[in-house]
Design a protein around this motif. Structure first.
Motif, PDB file in Angstrom:
ATOM      1  N   ASP A 113       0.348  -0.644  -0.154  1.00 40.84           N
ATOM      2  CA  ASP A 113      -0.342  -0.199   0.079  1.00 40.84           C
ATOM      3  C   ASP A 113       0.995   1.160  -0.229  1.00 40.84           C
ATOM      4  N   VAL A 114       2.087   1.372   0.518  1.00 36.90           N
ATOM      5  CA  VAL A 114       2.767   2.255   0.349  1.00 36.90           C
ATOM      6  C   VAL A 114       3.638   2.534  -0.374  1.00 36.90           C
ATOM      7  N   ARG A 115       4.481   1.318  -0.866  1.00 40.82           N
ATOM      8  CA  ARG A 115       5.516   1.356  -1.883  1.00 40.82           C
ATOM      9  C   ARG A 115       6.557   1.623  -1.358  1.00 40.82           C
ATOM     10  N   VAL A 116       6.582   0.948  -0.674  1.00 38.29           N
ATOM     11  CA  VAL A 116       8.261   0.875   0.910  1.00 38.29           C
ATOM     12  C   VAL A 116       9.144   1.550  -0.366  1.00 38.29           C
ATOM     13  N   HIS A 117       9.540   0.629  -1.168  1.00 39.01           N
ATOM     14  CA  HIS A 117      10.766   0.029  -2.281  1.00 39.01           C
ATOM     15  C   HIS A 117      10.538   1.298  -3.187  1.00 39.01           C
ATOM     16  N   ASP A 118       9.550   2.222  -3.976  1.00 37.77           N
ATOM     17  CA  ASP A 118       9.996   3.376  -4.965  1.00 37.77           C
ATOM     18  C   ASP A 118      10.203   4.355  -3.293  1.00 37.77           C
ATOM     19  N   ARG A 119       9.300   4.669  -2.840  1.00 38.21           N
ATOM     20  CA  ARG A 119       9.754   6.034  -2.068  1.00 38.21           C
ATOM     21  C   ARG A 119      11.491   5.576  -1.129  1.00 38.21           C
ATOM     22  N   LEU A 120      11.553   4.468  -0.903  1.00 40.44           N
ATOM     23  CA  LEU A 120      12.938   4.263  -0.674  1.00 40.44           C
ATOM     24  C   LEU A 120      14.188   4.816  -1.736  1.00 40.44           C
ATOM     25  N   LEU A 121      13.152   4.410  -3.008  1.00 41.65           N
ATOM     26  CA  LEU A 121      14.624   4.564  -4.044  1.00 41.65           C
ATOM     27  C   LEU A 121      14.315   6.232  -4.081  1.00 41.65           C
ATOM     28  N   ALA A 122      13.430   7.117  -4.255  1.00 40.33           N
ATOM     29  CA  ALA A 122      13.338   8.774  -3.731  1.00 40.33           C
ATOM     30  C   ALA A 122      14.008   9.137  -3.371  1.00 40.33           C
ATOM     31  N   THR A 123      13.762   8.536  -2.088  1.00 42.69           N
ATOM     32  CA  THR A 123      14.564   9.238  -0.836  1.00 42.69           C
ATOM     33  C   THR A 123      15.775   8.949  -1.779  1.00 42.69           C
ATOM     34  N   GLU A 124      16.507   7.500  -2.134  1.00 44.75           N
ATOM     35  CA  GLU A 124      18.409   7.896  -1.874  1.00 44.75           C
ATOM     36  C   GLU A 124      18.659   8.553  -3.075  1.00 44.75           C
ATOM     37  N   ARG A 125      18.057   9.203  -4.501  1.00 42.11           N
ATOM     38  CA  ARG A 125      18.254   9.056  -5.549  1.00 42.11           C
ATOM     39  C   ARG A 125      18.292  10.968  -5.050  1.00 42.11           C
ATOM     40  N   ARG A 126      17.534  11.715  -4.280  1.00 41.58           N
ATOM     41  CA  ARG A 126      17.469  12.606  -3.674  1.00 41.58           C
ATOM     42  C   ARG A 126      18.484  13.066  -3.027  1.00 41.58           C
ATOM     43  N   ASN A 127      18.627  11.685  -2.001  1.00 40.41           N
ATOM     44  CA  ASN A 127      19.796  11.799  -1.197  1.00 40.41           C
ATOM     45  C   ASN A 127      21.509  12.098  -1.906  1.00 40.41           C
ATOM     46  N   ILE A 128      21.481  11.572  -3.080  1.00 39.78           N
ATOM     47  CA  ILE A 128      22.814  11.520  -3.645  1.00 39.78           C
ATOM     48  C   ILE A 128      23.637  12.750  -3.715  1.00 39.78           C
ATOM     49  N   LYS A 129      22.555  13.959  -3.885  1.00 38.79           N
ATOM     50  CA  LYS A 129      23.797  15.357  -4.113  1.00 38.79           C
ATOM     51  C   LYS A 129      24.263  15.139  -2.467  1.00 38.79           C
ATOM     52  N   LEU A 130      23.899  14.736  -1.734  1.00 37.62           N
ATOM     53  CA  LEU A 130      23.967  15.444  -0.362  1.00 37.62           C
ATOM     54  C   LEU A 130      25.157  14.848   0.434  1.00 37.62           C
ATOM     55  N   PHE A 131      24.647  13.214   0.196  1.00 35.53           N
ATOM     56  CA  PHE A 131      25.428  12.438   0.880  1.00 35.53           C
ATOM     57  C   PHE A 131      26.409  11.598   0.143  1.00 35.53           C
ATOM     58  N   GLY A 132      26.048  11.457  -1.642  1.00 32.35           N
ATOM     59  CA  GLY A 132      26.864  10.772  -2.364  1.00 32.35           C
ATOM     60  C   GLY A 132      26.492   9.263  -2.380  1.00 32.35           C
ATOM     61  N   TYR A 133      26.976   8.456  -3.226  1.00 31.08           N
ATOM     62  CA  TYR A 133      26.955   7.146  -3.483  1.00 31.08           C
ATOM     63  C   TYR A 133      27.618   6.474  -2.217  1.00 31.08           C
ATOM     64  N   GLY A 134      26.771   4.935  -2.444  1.00 31.85           N
ATOM     65  CA  GLY A 134      27.279   3.893  -1.361  1.00 31.85           C
ATOM     66  C   GLY A 134      26.654   3.851   0.104  1.00 31.85           C
ATOM     67  N   ALA A 135      27.264   2.883   0.664  1.00 34.23           N
ATOM     68  CA  ALA A 135      26.172   2.714   1.980  1.00 34.23           C
ATOM     69  C   ALA A 135      25.789   3.378   2.858  1.00 34.23           C
ATOM     70  N   LYS A 136      27.375   4.382   3.194  1.00 33.34           N
ATOM     71  CA  LYS A 136      26.999   5.291   4.616  1.00 33.34           C
ATOM     72  C   LYS A 136      24.613   5.992   3.619  1.00 33.34           C
ATOM     73  N   GLY A 137      25.366   6.637   2.684  1.00 30.61           N
ATOM     74  CA  GLY A 137      24.058   7.303   2.224  1.00 30.61           C
ATOM     75  C   GLY A 137      23.076   6.906   2.128  1.00 30.61           C
ATOM     76  N   MET A 138      22.983   5.301   1.487  1.00 31.10           N
ATOM     77  CA  MET A 138      22.161   4.264   1.660  1.00 31.10           C
ATOM     78  C   MET A 138      21.690   4.280   2.944  1.00 31.10           C
ATOM     79  N   THR A 139      22.200   3.959   4.096  1.00 35.63           N
ATOM     80  CA  THR A 139      21.429   3.860   5.312  1.00 35.63           C
ATOM     81  C   THR A 139      21.223   5.421   6.330  1.00 35.63           C
ATOM     82  N   LEU A 140      21.731   6.324   5.721  1.00 36.58           N
ATOM     83  CA  LEU A 140      21.043   7.463   6.375  1.00 36.58           C
ATOM     84  C   LEU A 140      19.986   7.525   5.538  1.00 36.58           C
ATOM     85  N   SER A 141      19.074   6.912   4.157  1.00 41.48           N
ATOM     86  CA  SER A 141      18.564   7.337   3.224  1.00 41.48           C
ATOM     87  C   SER A 141      17.279   6.517   3.867  1.00 41.48           C
TER      88      SER A 141
END
Length: 241
Positions: free
Chosen positions: A42-70
């Protein structure tokens, strides 16, 4: 021969060593944690996490740390701030597990790099968190094969031109080997270089987001490391023609 390929670049994650599978496992466990609070479908968790990760790339960069914060940001948002501190800690541990995963080379990749290095200078161009990528390179046992190791925050035309400027080479003398059309192949080909595309069995959705099409036969697709050296020589023939 003015256009003979002199320099060959290799991607790191999922080209030299396995990587994305660890991230996918973390995403799966993240969804199981969130599923204790909401209806996943119902809440589309996968899509919402991906959107957050994409939005945060410019702040956190790529990798596990950025993924964790997202993941933490998404968990708080998706659950309406109901997620417990215990479960937030579980998500942090997921990130730590990705950072600590062993470096497992793709079968045959060392021999493939060695074969290419017999006739070309080779460089490693990998993106992600500096500390994590340095650990991977050191653990891989491949560092001695490369003339240069570049750990970058993004793979785009500017990044590749900086590398080529250091080697005083035109793009037509450069080929890139990697599993991402978006990051490894498209920027290089679009600036006049060559590409060896080696798809990995699973790819982060962000890396598949490209409309790149090879219209000039500047890319050869291989199914595994054993095809890399032959593909480079085939490209060299095309470059010399």
């Amino acid at each position: 021969m003015n256009n003979v390929i002199e320099l060959v670049g290799f991607d790191g994650d999922d080209t030299l060593w396995h990587s994305e599978g660890y991230y996918q496992s973390a995403h799966g466990e993240f969804e199981r944690i969130i599923g204790e609070y909401v209806d996943l479908a119902d809440v589309r968790v996968h899509d919402r996490l991906l959107a957050t990760e994409r939005r945060n790339i410019k702040l956190f960069g790529y990798g596990a740390k950025g993924m964790t914060l997202s993941m933490l940001e998404s968990a708080i948002d998706i659950t309406g701030q109901r997620i417990s501190a215990t479960d937030l800690h579980r998500i942090i541990e997921l990130g730590k597990q990705v950072l600590a995963h062993p470096v497992e080379l793709l079968p045959g990749i060392r021999a493939a790099v060695e074969a290419v290095a017999q006739h070309h200078r080779v460089v490693l161009i990998t993106k992600g968190d500096l500390f994590h990528q340095e650990q991977k390179v050191a653990s891989s046992g491949l560092a001695d094969l490369f003339h240069r190791i570049e750990i970058v925050s993004e793979k785009d035309e500017r990044t590749y031109r900086n590398v080529l400027d250091e080697f005083q080479l035109a793009p037509a003398r450069f080929a890139m080997v990697g599993n991402s059309l978006r990051s490894d192949i498209a920027p290089v080909v679009e600036m006049g270089g060559w590409g060896v595309y080696m798809p990995y069995h699973v790819t982060w959705a962000h890396e598949t987001d490209t409309d790149f099409v090879d219209r000039a036969s500047r890319v050869i697709q291989v199914e595994g490391p054993t095809g890399i050296a032959g593909a480079i020589e085939e490209l060299q023939g095309r470059a010399a023609a």
